[in-house]
Design an enzyme around this catalytic site. Sequence first.
Site, PDB file in Angstrom:
ATOM      1  N   ASP A  41     -24.687  16.698  14.065  1.00 44.37           N
ATOM      2  CA  ASP A  41     -23.864  17.754  13.124  1.00 44.37           C
ATOM      3  C   ASP A  41     -22.990  16.988  12.146  1.00 44.37           C
ATOM      4  O   ASP A  41     -23.394  17.334  10.631  1.00 44.37           O
ATOM      5  CB  ASP A  41     -23.496  18.709  13.437  1.00 44.37           C
ATOM      6  CG  ASP A  41     -23.782  19.681  14.311  1.00 44.37           C
ATOM      7  OD1 ASP A  41     -24.864  19.523  14.005  1.00 44.37           O
ATOM      8  OD2 ASP A  41     -23.861  20.460  14.752  1.00 44.37           O
ATOM      9  N   ARG A  80       5.249  27.017  12.061  1.00 46.95           N
ATOM     10  CA  ARG A  80       6.115  25.690  12.220  1.00 46.95           C
ATOM     11  C   ARG A  80       5.460  25.419  13.653  1.00 46.95           C
ATOM     12  O   ARG A  80       5.330  26.039  14.490  1.00 46.95           O
ATOM     13  CB  ARG A  80       8.006  26.255  13.294  1.00 46.95           C
ATOM     14  CG  ARG A  80       8.494  24.288  12.962  1.00 46.95           C
ATOM     15  CD  ARG A  80       9.871  25.144  13.281  1.00 46.95           C
ATOM     16  NE  ARG A  80      10.489  22.977  12.629  1.00 46.95           N
ATOM     17  CZ  ARG A  80      10.717  22.959  14.211  1.00 46.95           C
ATOM     18  NH1 ARG A  80      10.091  23.428  15.373  1.00 46.95           N
ATOM     19  NH2 ARG A  80      11.093  21.237  14.658  1.00 46.95           N
TER      20      ARG A  80
END
Length: 293
Positions: free
Chosen positions: A74, A176
């Site tokens: 791939d 975060r």
Amino acid sequence: MKKGFKRIGIIGRQRTTPETVDTVLMLVNMLSETGYEVLVEAETASTLPQLSAPVMSKQKIGAENDLIIVVGGDGSLINAAHAVVDSGTPVLGINRGRLGFLTDIHPNELKTKLQDVLAGDYFQEQRFLLQAGVYHDDTLLHQEIALNEVVLLPGEYSHMIEFEIYINEQLMCSQRADGQIIATPTGSTAYALSGGGPILHPKLDAIVMVPMFSHSLSNRPIVVAGDSVVQLHVSEDNEMSPRVSCDGKQRVAIHPGDSLVVKKYPKQLTLLHPCDYNYYETLRSKLHWQKKL
């Protein structure tokens, strides 16, 4: 009416294996003997001293051929996609890698299935790509495309990044986290899947967003419309500069205060599959869903 093929370009995997070499040489001989004009990508040809076919650069091979055959995994097909997507030339994958979500013809079936495809007996589909731009204010600093995913990730050291996510200029959330994965349906079975994201069918016009090790347990993957414009604004409070990577390629620095803007690329990749291609069978095989409990 399906397109006929006269000139065929061949691209092999970057890290050549004996199996890849054998398959490329077999392809060149088989296609040439059948009357097709065959060109081999320059880097692939450099590993084949016994090759007699014409050679062409990866940048030109898409525009100069009617079909591109990729021999590898791939990753090889993704690299080829970056080079040929603007030409609109269809791509067919021969699997000489590990997974093979995109390169789905097994070498043992090469002769029969390739003959069917060349005779016009194939299934065609479009896969969209993402375009990622790094901006300082309104100035574009860097731009790349991705077939699988665009990733915001830490720089030289592992640390959390503070950033805000906007969808079509509307604030979605403040994060975060170690980073963020923004993936296409094609990429939903790659890095995004390992990060806990959902699998999207390739025909879906959608983008999946997966947070990486978020500080907040309530942050979860989310799927948004495919025509969305996603903006990640890197907080100025960050002490270090994170990085941006498209399809696992080079990591480009994005500094505190800069923004990453991701949207659908205007050109699509045309993939060809044998007519017996079955996406769900591919999932069962590659993800081992066929095993009974």
